[in-house]
Design an enzyme around this catalytic site. Structure first.
Site, PDB file in Angstrom:
ATOM      1  N   THR A 125      40.499  47.779  29.357  1.00 43.55           N
ATOM      2  CA  THR A 125      41.491  48.131  30.377  1.00 43.55           C
ATOM      3  C   THR A 125      42.725  47.245  30.250  1.00 43.55           C
ATOM      4  O   THR A 125      42.695  46.190  29.610  1.00 43.55           O
ATOM      5  CB  THR A 125      40.928  47.963  31.804  1.00 43.55           C
ATOM      6  OG1 THR A 125      40.553  46.591  32.005  1.00 43.55           O
ATOM      7  CG2 THR A 125      39.734  48.874  32.024  1.00 43.55           C
TER       8      THR A 125
ATOM      9  N   HIS B 197      28.679  45.127  34.930  1.00 41.98           N
ATOM     10  CA  HIS B 197      30.001  45.512  34.454  1.00 41.98           C
ATOM     11  C   HIS B 197      30.391  44.918  33.096  1.00 41.98           C
ATOM     12  O   HIS B 197      31.408  45.307  32.510  1.00 41.98           O
ATOM     13  CB  HIS B 197      31.030  45.066  35.501  1.00 41.98           C
ATOM     14  CG  HIS B 197      32.232  45.947  35.593  1.00 41.98           C
ATOM     15  ND1 HIS B 197      32.743  46.675  34.534  1.00 41.98           N
ATOM     16  CD2 HIS B 197      33.051  46.220  36.629  1.00 41.98           C
ATOM     17  CE1 HIS B 197      33.807  47.344  34.921  1.00 41.98           C
ATOM     18  NE2 HIS B 197      34.018  47.098  36.190  1.00 41.98           N
TER      19      HIS B 197
ATOM     20  N   TYR C 123      46.373  45.347  41.966  1.00 38.95           N
ATOM     21  CA  TYR C 123      45.844  45.587  40.624  1.00 38.95           C
ATOM     22  C   TYR C 123      45.219  46.975  40.554  1.00 38.95           C
ATOM     23  O   TYR C 123      44.494  47.391  41.454  1.00 38.95           O
ATOM     24  CB  TYR C 123      44.779  44.534  40.294  1.00 38.95           C
ATOM     25  CG  TYR C 123      43.972  44.795  39.040  1.00 38.95           C
ATOM     26  CD1 TYR C 123      44.389  44.287  37.806  1.00 38.95           C
ATOM     27  CD2 TYR C 123      42.791  45.526  39.080  1.00 38.95           C
ATOM     28  CE1 TYR C 123      43.646  44.518  36.656  1.00 38.95           C
ATOM     29  CE2 TYR C 123      42.044  45.764  37.934  1.00 38.95           C
ATOM     30  CZ  TYR C 123      42.474  45.250  36.729  1.00 38.95           C
ATOM     31  OH  TYR C 123      41.732  45.482  35.598  1.00 38.95           O
TER      32      TYR C 123
END
Length: 708
Positions: A504, A359, A491
């Site tokens: 983000t 990621h 979240y």
């Protein structure tokens, strides 16, 4: 880790919000999660002269930092390096803590041959053909990236998005810290031309691109024999238990380790007098991506197990002393057939396919584009065999010509070569403990899947008059409140790729509006009309926050950058601002419900692990007429929570049905098979629905406490 963005001249820099607005938004986001006493304390802390002065100093330094960054590295953003560090400084295993997965829909043109054995490759035919089609499509995608012809990402065909992440999608690897280094680093080899194929924990490699970055294998059929030969290289011989020959060494389990442990092992390999293992690691690190061919099948009713396999791998220990084909106690789960430091394409024996990705450099939106394009192209490849009149999502091979007078296949290796590992007692014992640790981790989690098919985004927009994403977020709040009677930090990421190197921003789903709606479902006083109004207000507020975050005007990333700046550069000069010492900072950063919407028709499911020990990881896909949800947790009543999500979907629909028909919300009988009210229309009642009892497991609860 700033990098060149191919459309950076069209994009603005990620804005740094006004400090006062950030502090006010912070207070607004945390207030619904606190009681009155806690909130008074937090407001006093955040708005104190000491805190405001210190934060203003850090904010000014951040503005200066971003200004200098804009000059030195124009294709960058103020949050970029801090965000990389958030991943790379993380020392725990990436398994379940970092890497997400996407499951692709099945390929309708490929039959499951895992039981019938029909086809040219017997029981492996479906797996080989599915893999070859997907890999061929991936190679086209890589060709587009490297030739600069990948179609730009756009919003509504008008607003361009940052394309910088595609440069880190292939040839990248998360490398553990070297001697004296504090963190991992992301290595990207832009000249990589080969792939790694894993089968039964064994590693093979071969080139798939030529020197001009054109695919060597232009059709799936050309790739099939390579894949089949790799499978048969392992299937033709029984497992040899002779330790001297070191059969089936599962070197991939090292990537499941704590980063420091993995770093020590790599350092040991580097200093070994025999360079064979180090050369193997460099071949893997530099590969375009990893293809994991799993020797297991998952039936349609085994969705939870398939999700587990795609996310973290399965753990199955051979404990049958009568099975002479395998040593007693050996790991035969799919967790040993992975390399978690890179992008992985995973394909099961019966052709189920998914992507597991590291990621650090890429977000879900980028991998979703990859998944969408390769799935579409692999399906269209069947149509091309029938007719030439088929649209192509990639540029044709004629769109970019090879460099003249250069042999396109110079020094390429197209026949699979196996990586042979040299092991000693240290490596064998390290492998054993790495495998037992990842098995422990896997056993601590459970997974549940829901395919809700009663309605989807079309119904949410036309009947509920809400944003589908905002609506689903309210459902999560209802389900959690039904189970625990309280609200927790939630979240959801908002994409900020409208800006250079945008990543983000954090959408905080718990608002005063969402709490009022949720509580209205468990209170006898509100009418259905009032509940509907509260739902629409909650969804409108969620949509407003989402838009705000997408424009880079949220609060989380700004505050995180200020904290990182203090921690990395000014902690010896400036006291830590009180906001970062207040309990509210820990509260807002403890995401009990970590959620993400990553929808596209090409996906069957999407998920990730919880980010806190007591939390849930919720990946969801909203389609026109259905919603798919994957929930993970550390055995925190995962299936029960997911069943409440389903029942919450139904209950809200019942509210709209009753309101539209003017049916009483207190005494309307319910058909247990359809969960639909069967009473004749009556005046809308202020009393609650009998249906709501199933949200509390059948208990007759009267009024739940609605003070939380």
């Amino acid at each position: 880790m700033p990098s060149k963005d191919t459309n950076s001249d069209l994009l603005k820099r990620l804005p740094i919000p006004d400090l006062n607005e950030t502090l006010e938004k912070y207070l607004t986001r945390v207030e619904p999660l606190q009681d009155a006493r806690q909130n008074r304390k937090t407001r006093k802390c955040v708005l104190s002269d000491e805190n405001v002065d210190l934060m203003r100093t850090l904010h000014e330094r951040l503005v200066q930092y971003d200004g200098q960054l804009a000059k030195d590295v124009p294709q960058s953003s103020y949050i970029e390096q801090f965000w990389y560090d958030a991943y790379l400084l993380y020392d725990a295993s990436v398994v379940l803590n970092s890497n997400p997965f996407f499951q692709l829909q099945d390929d309708p043109t490929i039959r499951d041959t895992s039981e019938t054995g029909s086809g040219p490759y017997g029981i492996f035919t479906g797996q080989v053909k599915r893999t070859a089609k997907l890999v061929t499509s991936i190679l086209k995608f890589i060709r587009e990236i490297r030739h600069g012809t990948l179609t730009k990402d756009m919003i509504r065909g008008k607003i361009p998005l940052s394309m910088d992440q595609y440069g880190k999608l292939f040839g990248s690897s998360r490398i553990p810290p070297g001697p004296g280094q504090e963190s991992c680093h992301l290595q990207t080899d832009t000249t990589s031309h080969h792939v790694i194929v894993m089968y039964k924990s064994q590693f093979y490699w071969f080139d798939v691109l030529d020197v001009n970055n054109f695919p060597i294998f232009s059709t799936p059929e050309e790739l099939e024999w390579n894949l089949y030969s790799i499978i048969m290289d392992n299937e033709k011989k029984p497992l040899d238990v002779d330790a001297d020959e070191a059969p089936n060494i599962p070197f991939g389990v090292f990537t499941t380790e704590n980063r420091r442990v993995w770093a020590n092992i790599r350092d040991y390999v580097f200093h070994d007098s025999d360079p064979a293992n180090w050369k193997n690691l460099k071949i893997i690190d530099s590969a375009l991506f990893v293809i994991c061919l799993d020797d297991v099948s998952f039936k349609n009713e085994e969705k939870d197990e398939l999700v587990k396999s795609l996310l973290c791998g399965t753990s199955e220990i051979e404990l049958d002393p009568t099975n002479t084909s395998r040593p007693f106690g050996v790991q035969r789960g799919t967790c040993s057939n992975r390399w978690y430091d890179k992008l992985q394409l995973i394909v099961t024996r019966n052709g189920k396919a998914g992507i597991n990705f590291e990621h650090t450099g890429i977000d879900g939106h980028t991998v979703l584009r990859l998944a969408t394009d390769i799935y579409t192209d692999s399906i269209l490849s069947f149509a091309r065999g029938v007719t030439n009149v088929v649209p192509d999502i990639f540029q044709s091979n004629d769109a970019v010509k090879p460099v003249p007078n250069k042999p396109s296949r110079a020094n390429v290796i197209t026949i699979p070569r196996k990586l042979e590992w040299k092991v000693d007692s240290f490596l064998l014992s390290s492998l054993h403990f790495a495998e037992t640790r990842v098995s422990d981790v896997i056993s601590q989690y459970e997974f549940a899947t829901l395919d809700f098919e009663q309605y989807g985004s079309t119904h949410m927009k036309s009947t509920f008059k809400t944003s589908p994403d905002a609506f689903v977020q309210q459902i999560f709040q209802v389900a959690y409140y039904a189970l625990y009677g309280k609200f927790e930090t939630t979240y959801e990421p908002a994409m900020t790729k409208m800006f250079q190197n945008g990543r983000t921003e954090a959408i905080r789903s718990v608002t005063h509006e969402s709490k009022r709606f949720v509580k209205s479902l468990f209170d006898r006083k509100p009418t259905d009309e009032e509940r509907i109004k509260l739902l629409q207000q909650a969804c409108a507020e969620h949509s407003r926050i989402t838009k705000e975050c997408s424009m880079g005007m949220g609060q989380d990333r700004h505050l995180y950058a200020l904290y990182c700046l203090w921690n990395e550069s000014y902690k010896d000069q400036i006291p830590l601002p009180p906001i970062f010492q207040d309990n509210s900072w820990s509260l807002l950063n403890t995401n009990v419900l970590s959620t993400s919407n990553c929808g596209n028709p090409c996906l069957a499911s999407f998920g990730f692990g919880p980010v806190t020990a007591n939390g849930f990881g919720i990946g969801y896909i909203i389609r026109d007429n259905s919603v798919s949800v994957v929930v993970s947790s550390r055995h925190r009543q995962t299936h029960r929570f997911l069943s409440l999500i389903e029942k919450s979907f139904l209950e809200v629909d019942h509210i709209f049905e009753r309101h539209a028909a003017g049916i009483s919300a207190v005494s309307a009988p319910v058909d247990d098979d359809t969960r639909r009210t069967t009473a004749k229309p009556r005046a809308n009642s202020a009393l609650k629905s009998e249906d709501l009892r199933f949200l509390l497991g059948g208990y007759d609860y009267f009024d739940v406490s609605v003070s939380g």
